[in-house]
Design a protein around this motif. Structure first.
Motif, short mmCIF file in Angstrom:
data_model
loop_
_atom_site.label_atom_id
_atom_site.label_comp_id
_atom_site.label_asym_id
_atom_site.label_seq_id
_atom_site.Cartn_x
_atom_site.Cartn_y
_atom_site.Cartn_z
N GLN A 81 -9.03 14.35 1.81
CA GLN A 81 -8.38 14.80 3.04
C GLN A 81 -8.01 13.57 3.85
O GLN A 81 -8.89 12.78 4.22
CB GLN A 81 -9.33 15.70 3.85
N MET A 82 -6.72 13.43 4.13
CA MET A 82 -6.22 12.25 4.84
C MET A 82 -5.67 12.67 6.19
O MET A 82 -4.70 13.44 6.25
CB MET A 82 -5.14 11.55 4.01
N ASN A 83 -6.30 12.20 7.24
CA ASN A 83 -5.88 12.52 8.60
C ASN A 83 -5.41 11.26 9.32
O ASN A 83 -5.69 10.14 8.89
CB ASN A 83 -7.02 13.16 9.38
N SER A 84 -4.72 11.45 10.42
CA SER A 84 -4.24 10.32 11.23
C SER A 84 -3.54 9.29 10.37
O SER A 84 -3.82 8.08 10.47
CB SER A 84 -5.42 9.68 11.98
N LEU A 85 -2.65 9.75 9.53
CA LEU A 85 -1.98 8.85 8.59
C LEU A 85 -1.11 7.85 9.30
O LEU A 85 -0.50 8.14 10.35
CB LEU A 85 -1.17 9.66 7.59
N LYS A 86 -1.06 6.65 8.74
CA LYS A 86 -0.29 5.54 9.29
C LYS A 86 0.76 5.10 8.26
O LYS A 86 0.57 5.30 7.06
CB LYS A 86 -1.21 4.37 9.60
N PRO A 87 1.81 4.45 8.72
CA PRO A 87 2.82 3.96 7.76
C PRO A 87 2.22 3.05 6.69
O PRO A 87 2.67 3.07 5.54
CB PRO A 87 3.80 3.19 8.65
N GLU A 88 1.19 2.31 7.04
CA GLU A 88 0.56 1.42 6.05
C GLU A 88 -0.25 2.16 4.99
O GLU A 88 -0.72 1.54 4.03
CB GLU A 88 -0.32 0.37 6.74
N ASP A 89 -0.41 3.46 5.14
CA ASP A 89 -1.04 4.26 4.09
C ASP A 89 -0.05 4.64 3.00
O ASP A 89 -0.44 5.20 1.97
CB ASP A 89 -1.64 5.54 4.68
N THR A 90 1.22 4.34 3.21
CA THR A 90 2.24 4.64 2.21
C THR A 90 1.92 3.91 0.91
O THR A 90 1.75 2.69 0.90
CB THR A 90 3.62 4.23 2.72
N SER A 91 1.85 4.67 -0.17
CA SER A 91 1.48 4.09 -1.44
C SER A 91 1.52 5.16 -2.52
O SER A 91 1.67 6.35 -2.21
CB SER A 91 0.06 3.52 -1.34
N VAL A 92 1.37 4.75 -3.76
CA VAL A 92 1.09 5.68 -4.85
C VAL A 92 -0.43 5.78 -4.97
O VAL A 92 -1.11 4.77 -5.09
CB VAL A 92 1.71 5.22 -6.18
N TYR A 93 -0.91 7.01 -4.92
CA TYR A 93 -2.35 7.25 -4.99
C TYR A 93 -2.71 7.74 -6.39
O TYR A 93 -2.08 8.66 -6.92
CB TYR A 93 -2.76 8.28 -3.94
#
Length: 121
Positions: A81-93
């Motif tokens: 569960q990913m909350n408060s997402l930021k642009p720097e979280d952009t990635s392939v998971y």
């Protein structure tokens, strides 16, 4: 053969939330831990969060307090569960299952195909 299937990636605005799921299937006797890693363009793959068979968790510093990893309702599933997402979280998971014992030979690590998470307005 063991397969990991991920779901839940997508595009979200900064401050939004996403939920990633991963299910491991195949001839699985036991899994030591399951987790999520990510790789952004031009960067090395990094651990995001991991949960062991004993439910011990660890998180990357950058996501602590915002992401939560847990076991899914079905066996051999994990949810991020990913909350408060930021642009720097952009990635392939990528979903990972480590030390998977199938009952045949030594344990191995397995990876999912990856799911794109994009955080942008």
């Amino acid at each position: 053969q063991v397969q990991l299937v991920e779901s839940g990636g997508g595009l979200v605005q900064p401050g939004g939330s996403l939920r990633l799921s991963c299910a491991a299937s195949g001839s699985i006797f036991s899994i030591n831990a399951m987790g999520w890693y990510r790789r952004a363009p031009g960067k090395q793959r990094e651990l995001v969060a991991r949960i062991t068979s004993g439910s011990m968790t660890n998180y990357a510093g950058a996501v602590k307090g915002r992401f939560t990893i847990s076991r899914g309702n079905a066996k051999n599933t994990v949810v991020l569960q990913m909350n408060s997402l930021k642009p720097e979280d952009t990635s392939v998971y990528y979903c990972n299952a480590d030390n998977v014992f199938t009952g045949w030979g030594p344990p191995n690590d397995y990876w999912g195909q990856g799911t794109q998470v994009t955080v942008s307005s």
